[in-house]
Design an enzyme around this catalytic site. Structure first.
Site, PDB file in Angstrom:
ATOM      1  N   TYR A   1       2.487  23.381 -38.859  1.00 31.42           N
ATOM      2  CA  TYR A   1       3.335  22.139 -39.734  1.00 31.42           C
ATOM      3  C   TYR A   1       3.898  22.946 -40.900  1.00 31.42           C
ATOM      4  O   TYR A   1       4.380  22.306 -42.113  1.00 31.42           O
ATOM      5  CB  TYR A   1       1.985  21.344 -40.008  1.00 31.42           C
ATOM      6  CG  TYR A   1       1.508  20.486 -38.186  1.00 31.42           C
ATOM      7  CD1 TYR A   1       2.012  20.680 -37.056  1.00 31.42           C
ATOM      8  CD2 TYR A   1       0.159  20.011 -38.581  1.00 31.42           C
ATOM      9  CE1 TYR A   1       1.492  20.252 -36.007  1.00 31.42           C
ATOM     10  CE2 TYR A   1      -0.470  19.491 -37.606  1.00 31.42           C
ATOM     11  CZ  TYR A   1       0.182  19.551 -36.604  1.00 31.42           C
ATOM     12  OH  TYR A   1      -0.097  18.629 -35.182  1.00 31.42           O
TER      13      TYR A   1
ATOM     14  N   ILE B   1      -5.202  10.050 -33.814  1.00 28.46           N
ATOM     15  CA  ILE B   1      -4.876  10.493 -34.580  1.00 28.46           C
ATOM     16  C   ILE B   1      -3.003  10.308 -35.536  1.00 28.46           C
ATOM     17  O   ILE B   1      -2.280  10.963 -35.277  1.00 28.46           O
ATOM     18  CB  ILE B   1      -4.958  12.445 -35.025  1.00 28.46           C
ATOM     19  CG1 ILE B   1      -4.821  12.892 -33.062  1.00 28.46           C
ATOM     20  CG2 ILE B   1      -6.623  12.806 -34.874  1.00 28.46           C
ATOM     21  CD1 ILE B   1      -3.658  14.225 -33.834  1.00 28.46           C
TER      22      ILE B   1
ATOM     23  N   ASN C   1      -3.273   0.610 -39.321  1.00 29.46           N
ATOM     24  CA  ASN C   1      -3.528   1.530 -37.928  1.00 29.46           C
ATOM     25  C   ASN C   1      -5.209   1.658 -37.953  1.00 29.46           C
ATOM     26  O   ASN C   1      -5.541   2.250 -36.717  1.00 29.46           O
ATOM     27  CB  ASN C   1      -2.681   2.669 -38.432  1.00 29.46           C
ATOM     28  CG  ASN C   1      -1.271   3.148 -38.376  1.00 29.46           C
ATOM     29  OD1 ASN C   1      -0.795   1.659 -37.335  1.00 29.46           O
ATOM     30  ND2 ASN C   1      -0.155   4.726 -38.932  1.00 29.46           N
TER      31      ASN C   1
ATOM     32  N   ARG D   1       0.189   0.571 -43.694  1.00 30.81           N
ATOM     33  CA  ARG D   1       0.284   1.237 -42.879  1.00 30.81           C
ATOM     34  C   ARG D   1      -0.909   2.193 -42.058  1.00 30.81           C
ATOM     35  O   ARG D   1      -1.622   1.718 -40.842  1.00 30.81           O
ATOM     36  CB  ARG D   1       2.019   2.335 -42.126  1.00 30.81           C
ATOM     37  CG  ARG D   1       2.605   0.851 -42.160  1.00 30.81           C
ATOM     38  CD  ARG D   1       2.984   0.106 -40.847  1.00 30.81           C
ATOM     39  NE  ARG D   1       4.220  -0.552 -41.276  1.00 30.81           N
ATOM     40  CZ  ARG D   1       5.562  -0.092 -40.289  1.00 30.81           C
ATOM     41  NH1 ARG D   1       4.870   1.450 -40.157  1.00 30.81           N
ATOM     42  NH2 ARG D   1       6.224  -0.969 -40.354  1.00 30.81           N
TER      43      ARG D   1
ATOM     44  N   LYS E   1      -0.599   8.511 -37.802  1.00 31.41           N
ATOM     45  CA  LYS E   1       0.205   8.910 -39.705  1.00 31.41           C
ATOM     46  C   LYS E   1       1.292   8.337 -39.798  1.00 31.41           C
ATOM     47  O   LYS E   1       2.117   7.504 -39.036  1.00 31.41           O
ATOM     48  CB  LYS E   1       0.851  10.172 -38.671  1.00 31.41           C
ATOM     49  CG  LYS E   1       1.065  10.863 -40.391  1.00 31.41           C
ATOM     50  CD  LYS E   1       2.395  12.163 -39.893  1.00 31.41           C
ATOM     51  CE  LYS E   1       3.775  11.119 -40.927  1.00 31.41           C
ATOM     52  NZ  LYS E   1       4.831  11.894 -40.410  1.00 31.41           N
ATOM     53  N   SER E   2       1.505   8.180 -41.122  1.00 30.65           N
ATOM     54  CA  SER E   2       1.973   7.040 -41.412  1.00 30.65           C
ATOM     55  C   SER E   2       2.165   7.680 -42.780  1.00 30.65           C
ATOM     56  O   SER E   2       1.381   8.361 -43.582  1.00 30.65           O
ATOM     57  CB  SER E   2       1.640   5.788 -41.921  1.00 30.65           C
ATOM     58  OG  SER E   2       3.069   4.937 -41.955  1.00 30.65           O
TER      59      SER E   2
END
Length: 336
Positions: A88, A269, A281, A277, A271-272
Site C-alpha cells: 500500500y 475491513i 459501515n 461513511r 474503507k472510506s
C-alpha cells in the site's frame, strides 16, 4: 457477544479481552483464532489511503484525502483494527497518524503483509520487511502478519520466515492472503502451524463455497476484502437482492453486506475517506439478517466472477517479481 476463551490465553489474547470489556464497544467484538489469539470482527482498510501503488490494478485521477485525517477520523469513529500492507506504500504516514492520536499501542490491532517482490527475494528480505513495517507503523510488533500472495516456489519459505519473526516476538499471529485450497495444502506438513487467517475477496458475487469450507474445516479464519465490490469490477450494492434486503430491514446496502460478512463468520475491513461513511459501515452489530436473506445473498455467485478471480490470481501471484516477465504455466486451483 465478545469472545472469551476457555483455553490458555496468550498475553495478546488476555489484554485484548480486557480492552474489549473496558471499551464496551462492538468494534472490539472478535473471532477466536486457532493459536489462542483473537481477531476483531470489524477493521478498517488502508488500501489507497494517501497513496496508490504503481502496479495497482486500478488507478485514480481524483485527489486523495489527507491520510493522517482519514486515520484520525477512523480512530474517532471507534475503529481499532487496521489492515495495512507493504504494497500500500503508506505505512510510514499511517504510523505518524497512530503516533499523533495518542492511543496506546495495546488498544490497536494492526495487520501487515509482505509483498511479492520481497517474497521472491527470500526469507531474509521477508524478515527485513516485517521489521520495516514495524518501524514505519511505529508499533513495536504486529498483531497479524500475512504472506500477501502465494508466489510460486517462494511462499512456503516466506511463511517459515514469518514463523521465525513470531518466535522473535515481532509478530503475534502468522497468516496468509489470497491463498487457494492448493496453496494451503502446500503449507501442510512443511510449517510449524497452519495460518490462523486467510484474507481473500469475499462478496455475494464471489462466494467460493469449497474454499470457505476448507478453511473452516482447517481452523483458518477468513478475513474478507472487497465485500462491497465497489471497484472497476462494478458494485454488488445495487444488486436487487441486496436492495430488497436493505429496504425490508431499514438498513443501507453497505450495512447489509457488512452484517452478511460477519454473520457468515468472516472479518470485515471496509474503507472510506468520509467519516459519516465510516460510521455507517460500522453499524452492523446488535441486529441480524434472517436466515432466508443470508441464503439468498450466499447464492449470487456467477461463472464470470469465478473466471475473473482465476485471472486475477494468476496475475497477482507473480506481480512485481521477475516471474511476471515469463509466468509459469497456470497450475490447477480450486476457484469455487
Amino acid at each position: 457477544t465478545q469472545y472469551r476463551s476457555s483455553r490458555t490465553r496468550s498475553h495478546f489474547g488476555s489484554r485484548f479481552d480486557l480492552f474489549s470489556a473496558a471499551m464496551g464497544t462492538p468494534f472490539l467484538e472478535s473471532f477466536p483464532l486457532a493459536d489462542g489469539t483473537a481477531l476483531p470482527k470489524l477493521g478498517f482498510g488502508t488500501y489507497k489511503v494517501g497513496a496508490v501503488p504503481a502496479s495497482a490494478s486500478s488507478q485514480t485521477a481524483a485527489p486523495l484525502a489527507d491520510p493522517v485525517q482519514v486515520i484520525k477520523d477512523a480512530l474517532d469513529v471507534g475503529y481499532r483494527c487496521f489492515d495495512c500492507a507493504q504494497f500500500y506504500r503508506n505505512e510510514d504516514v499511517i504510523g505518524k497518524a497512530f503516533k499523533a492520536s495518542g492511543i496506546p499501542r495495546a488498544e490497536l490491532y494492526l495487520v501487515g503483509k509482505v509483498w511479492g517482490d520481497k517474497i521472491y527475494e527470500g526469507p531474509e528480505a521477508v524478515k527485513a520487511q516485517v521489521q520495516k513495517s514495524i518501524a514505519d507503523l511505529q508499533c513495536e510488533y504486529l498483531d497479524l502478519f500475512m504472506v500477501h500472495w502465494p508466489v510460486p516456489g517462494k511462499h512456503v519459505e516466506a511463511y517459515k520466515a514469518l514463523e521465525e519473526e513470531k518466535a522473535a516476538g515481532r509478530i503475534r499471529s502468522v497468516a496468509v492472503a489470497n491463498y487457494t485450497i492448493e496453496d494451503l495444502q502446500e503449507l501442510q506438513g512443511k510449517v510449524g502451524m497452519m495460518p490462523t487467517v486467510n484474507q481473500i475477496e469475499i462478496n455475494p458475487a464471489l462466494f467460493r463455497t469449497d474454499t470457505i469450507k476448507f478453511c473452516q474445516e482447517n481452523n483458518v479464519t477468513l478475513m474478507a476484502y472487497r465485500v462491497f465490490l465497489n471497484s472497476g469490477k462494478g458494485t454488488i450494492m445495487q444488486h436487487p437482492t441486496v436492495l430488497d434486503v436493505a429496504t425490508k430491514l431499514g438498513k443501507t446496502p453497505t450495512q447489509v453486506l457488512g452484517r452478511w460478512c460477519i454473520q457468515n463468520g468472516f472479518a470485515h475491513i471496509p474503507k472510506s475517506e468520509k467519516k459519516e461513511r465510516m460510521a455507517e459501515n460500522a453499524a452492523i452489530f446488535g441486529w441480524e439478517l434472517p436466515a432466508e436473506d443470508m441464503q439468498a445473498l450466499n447464492g449470487l455467485t456467477t461463472e464470470s466472477s469465478l473466471e475473473a478471480f482465476r485471472s486475477t490470481y494468476f496475475k497477482c501471484i507473480v506481480r512485481d517479481t521477475p516471474l511476471a516477465a515469463s509466468p509459469p504455466e497456470p497450475h490447477q486451483i480450486t476457484v469455487t
